[in-house]
Write a protein that holds these residues in place. Structure first.
Motif, mmCIF file in Angstrom:
data_model
loop_
_atom_site.group_PDB
_atom_site.id
_atom_site.type_symbol
_atom_site.label_atom_id
_atom_site.label_comp_id
_atom_site.label_asym_id
_atom_site.label_seq_id
_atom_site.Cartn_x
_atom_site.Cartn_y
_atom_site.Cartn_z
ATOM 1 N N SER A 174 0.826 -1.209 0.000
ATOM 2 C CA SER A 174 0.000 0.000 0.000
ATOM 3 C C SER A 174 0.858 1.256 0.000
ATOM 4 N N ILE A 175 1.927 1.257 0.783
ATOM 5 C CA ILE A 175 2.816 2.419 0.836
ATOM 6 C C ILE A 175 3.583 2.569 -0.482
ATOM 7 N N ASN A 176 4.027 1.447 -1.036
ATOM 8 C CA ASN A 176 4.812 1.493 -2.273
ATOM 9 C C ASN A 176 4.023 1.984 -3.470
ATOM 10 N N ASN A 177 2.718 1.869 -3.420
ATOM 11 C CA ASN A 177 1.901 2.238 -4.575
ATOM 12 C C ASN A 177 1.086 3.497 -4.348
ATOM 13 N N SER A 178 1.585 4.334 -3.476
ATOM 14 C CA SER A 178 0.952 5.635 -3.271
ATOM 15 C C SER A 178 1.232 6.535 -4.477
ATOM 16 N N PRO A 179 0.249 7.274 -4.963
ATOM 17 C CA PRO A 179 0.499 8.226 -6.053
ATOM 18 C C PRO A 179 1.416 9.362 -5.617
ATOM 19 N N TYR A 180 1.640 9.502 -4.309
ATOM 20 C CA TYR A 180 2.527 10.543 -3.784
ATOM 21 C C TYR A 180 3.901 9.991 -3.407
ATOM 22 N N PHE A 181 4.198 8.773 -3.834
ATOM 23 C CA PHE A 181 5.432 8.110 -3.400
ATOM 24 C C PHE A 181 6.654 8.965 -3.718
ATOM 25 N N SER A 182 7.545 9.042 -2.738
ATOM 26 C CA SER A 182 8.816 9.743 -2.916
ATOM 27 C C SER A 182 9.860 9.086 -2.035
ATOM 28 N N TYR A 183 11.047 8.882 -2.597
ATOM 29 C CA TYR A 183 12.124 8.308 -1.800
ATOM 30 C C TYR A 183 12.644 9.290 -0.755
ATOM 31 N N ARG A 184 12.226 10.536 -0.874
ATOM 32 C CA ARG A 184 12.616 11.518 0.137
ATOM 33 C C ARG A 184 11.844 11.311 1.443
ATOM 34 N N GLU A 185 10.681 10.696 1.337
ATOM 35 C CA GLU A 185 9.877 10.400 2.518
ATOM 36 C C GLU A 185 10.266 9.019 3.037
ATOM 37 N N ILE A 186 10.599 8.918 4.287
ATOM 38 C CA ILE A 186 11.124 7.671 4.831
ATOM 39 C C ILE A 186 10.369 7.270 6.092
ATOM 40 N N ILE A 187 10.423 5.979 6.388
ATOM 41 C CA ILE A 187 9.894 5.442 7.642
ATOM 42 C C ILE A 187 11.080 5.059 8.513
ATOM 43 N N ASP A 188 11.179 5.678 9.645
ATOM 44 C CA ASP A 188 12.259 5.355 10.582
ATOM 45 C C ASP A 188 11.836 4.119 11.372
ATOM 46 N N SER A 189 12.238 2.952 10.884
ATOM 47 C CA SER A 189 11.771 1.692 11.471
ATOM 48 C C SER A 189 12.176 1.550 12.933
ATOM 49 N N SER A 190 13.370 2.030 13.275
ATOM 50 C CA SER A 190 13.814 1.940 14.671
ATOM 51 C C SER A 190 12.921 2.768 15.578
ATOM 52 N N PHE A 191 12.546 3.949 15.106
ATOM 53 C CA PHE A 191 11.673 4.825 15.901
ATOM 54 C C PHE A 191 10.300 4.198 16.066
ATOM 55 N N VAL A 192 9.757 3.626 14.981
ATOM 56 C CA VAL A 192 8.442 2.980 15.046
ATOM 57 C C VAL A 192 8.463 1.846 16.064
ATOM 58 N N PHE A 193 9.498 1.017 15.996
ATOM 59 C CA PHE A 193 9.603 -0.118 16.923
ATOM 60 C C PHE A 193 9.680 0.368 18.370
ATOM 61 N N LYS A 194 10.539 1.347 18.620
ATOM 62 C CA LYS A 194 10.719 1.837 19.988
ATOM 63 C C LYS A 194 9.426 2.444 20.530
ATOM 64 N N ARG A 195 8.716 3.193 19.671
ATOM 65 C CA ARG A 195 7.467 3.819 20.117
ATOM 66 C C ARG A 195 6.438 2.753 20.513
ATOM 67 N N LEU A 196 6.268 1.735 19.663
ATOM 68 C CA LEU A 196 5.305 0.682 19.973
ATOM 69 C C LEU A 196 5.735 -0.113 21.204
ATOM 70 N N PHE A 197 7.024 -0.337 21.335
ATOM 71 C CA PHE A 197 7.532 -1.079 22.490
ATOM 72 C C PHE A 197 7.215 -0.346 23.791
ATOM 73 N N ILE A 198 7.436 0.959 23.799
ATOM 74 C CA ILE A 198 7.142 1.761 24.994
ATOM 75 C C ILE A 198 5.643 1.714 25.300
ATOM 76 N N TYR A 199 4.835 1.831 24.258
ATOM 77 C CA TYR A 199 3.387 1.763 24.463
ATOM 78 C C TYR A 199 2.981 0.460 25.143
ATOM 79 N N TYR A 200 3.513 -0.643 24.663
ATOM 80 C CA TYR A 200 3.117 -1.933 25.233
ATOM 81 C C TYR A 200 3.695 -2.133 26.631
ATOM 82 N N CYS A 201 4.817 -1.511 26.929
ATOM 83 C CA CYS A 201 5.315 -1.550 28.312
ATOM 84 C C CYS A 201 4.323 -0.853 29.244
ATOM 85 N N ILE A 202 3.724 0.236 28.762
ATOM 86 C CA ILE A 202 2.710 0.939 29.557
ATOM 87 C C ILE A 202 1.493 0.042 29.783
#
Length: 444
Positions: free
Chosen positions: A223-251
């Motif tokens: 779904s992300i790869n086939n966005s009509p707005y796709f740009s390699y300048r826009e990135i997903i920081d996978s480490s940040f996503v993981f850490k955020r979800l991990f903290i949430y579940y610790c709560i």
């Protein structure tokens, strides 16, 4: 009354975990939180559609669990799975009619369908927590919550294929995906409901859930790869996503412990949370680990495979195999900014016998191998941009250290062996590793 309020707040927080997740991965065209709230309320209200069907339409004609495998499977698929999926997709349909103009890319469909599912599951959570107590909070926070999102996302994926890949899909695709969603939901519940396997059915449910996570990851990535707005300048920081979800579940784990302590003594509460950490914690790590890894390739539709989100890696230097989560384990946030730009490659080794010195390069494409390995096709120039160049591949360094000065990524430089190779990925037949180099912005 206090417990009901506490369960309601926890259910809302669990829903927020995944709302925030979608806001983190929705990188190309951000959505309004107001629309998210509307979708959530519609999803919560869809629970009453299920109640209405049971009370007025199925009254006197409902199936009952009786230990017969055909009967119980039909009950799980049709009376539970299909009815709940219909209710959730009905909520999304109302949202679609109200805010159709706001659904502009594939991830929008997945996000709002999932938010409707989160509203549905939040109402369910309060009911189940009230009946069974706080001990089930962590299990439902990951299994039921993500399970609801995944099931309804199958229907959303049918809509996505119909709208964004119409040359290979028709309206029948949406119908087929609705039936698949009902089946997926029903199978999950069947393992928990079927009396002959009541004592160990949860094992099959967990294994089945882990397979669905791999499917969900592919659906999200496509779904992300086939966005009509796709740009390699826009990135997903996978480490940040993981850490955020991990903290949430610790709560969430902490909240369960406090609520358990409300009804039991300290010793019992500690034993209970320890079991939850071991059991639910492993599932949480596998889930958020796999769902935080993306291969951002413009226009790519990855094939869906039924597989576990982890693999066993044999290491010749160790006597035992170690488990790793599937998906690229490097953070694309470090290398993707170099896409379609000029940069320098500086050898890591001072005794470089290949690059020898810092070389100008240009990153043309990003490709994925049959083994799901990510490579970057680059040009390496002899001197400046007007000089001759040769085609090479870059492969992110997956072992530490993989960053220079905690700022610049390190990648393996792979020489393309066939002399007639071009930047067209199919023309690259053979390649061989030469050395590691640091990627530096021009001007560094």
């Amino acid at each position: 009354m206090i417990l009901i309020l506490a369960y309601s707040l926890i259910s809302l927080f669990i829903a927020w975990i995944w709302v925030d997740y979608f806001r983190l991965i929705d990188i190309h065209n951000k959505n309004s939180l107001i629309h998210v709230i509307v979708a959530f309320l519609l999803g919560g209200g869809s629970v009453f559609v299920v109640f209405g069907f049971h009370d007025y339409i199925l009254d006197g004609h409902q199936l009952q669990i009786n230990g017969n495998i055909v009967n119980d499977l039909a009950y799980a698929i049709f009376q539970v799975g299909m009815l709940e999926e219909f209710s959730k997709i009905l909520a999304f349909s109302i949202f679609f009619l109200l805010f159709r103009s706001h659904l502009k890319e594939p991830i929008d469909y997945l996000m709002y369908v999932s938010v409707c599912a989160l509203g549905f599951s939040a109402v369910e959570h309060v009911t189940y927590f009230s009946i069974s107590g706080p001990e089930i909070i962590n299990g439902r926070a990951i299994l039921s919550t993500v399970g609801h999102m995944f099931d309804t996302s199958i229907i959303a994926y049918g809509l996505i294929l119909f709208k964004f890949k119409p040359e290979k899909n028709s309206f029948l695709t949406i119908i087929a995906c609705f039936l698949l969603a009902s089946l997926a939901h029903g199978i999950y519940d069947f393992f928990l409901m079927y009396p002959p396997i009541h004592q160990f059915g949860w094992i099959f449910t967990v294994l089945y859930f882990l397979v669905t996570i791999s499917v969900f990851a592919v659906i999200l990535n496509n779904s992300i790869n086939n966005s009509p707005y796709f740009s390699y300048r826009e990135i997903i920081d996978s480490s940040f996503v993981f850490k955020r979800l991990f903290i949430y579940y610790c709560i969430v784990f902490g909240a369960q412990f406090l609520l358990t302590l409300w009804d039991h003594d300290l010793e019992w509460s500690v034993r209970s949370i320890a079991f939850s950490v071991v059991f639910s914690g492993v599932i949480v790590i596998l889930t958020i680990g796999r769902l935080s890894r993306f291969n951002l390739i413009k226009g790519r539709w990855e094939k869906i495979k039924l597989e576990f989100p982890f693999k066993f890696n044999s290491d010749s230097s160790q006597t035992k195999s170690r488990i790793s989560i599937k998906g690229e384990n490097f953070n694309e946030a470090h290398i993707n900014p170099f896409m379609e730009t000029y940069f320098y490659l500086k050898p890591v080794s001072r005794n470089s016998n290949y690059l020898r010195e810092k070389k100008l390069a240009y990153m043309e494409h990003k490709v994925v191998s049959k083994k799901n390995e990510v490579f970057y096709i680059i040009r390496i120039y002899e001197s400046d941009q007007t000089s001759t160049y040769s085609i090479h591949l870059l492969r992110a360094k997956l072992t530490y250290p993989n960053m220079a000065n905690d700022k610049y990524p390190i990648a393996g430089v792979l020489r393309v062996e066939n002399p007639n190779a071009t930047s067209e990925a199919r023309s690259i037949k053979k390649y061989a590793f030469r050395e590691y180099a640091v990627l530096l912005p021009v001007g560094t």
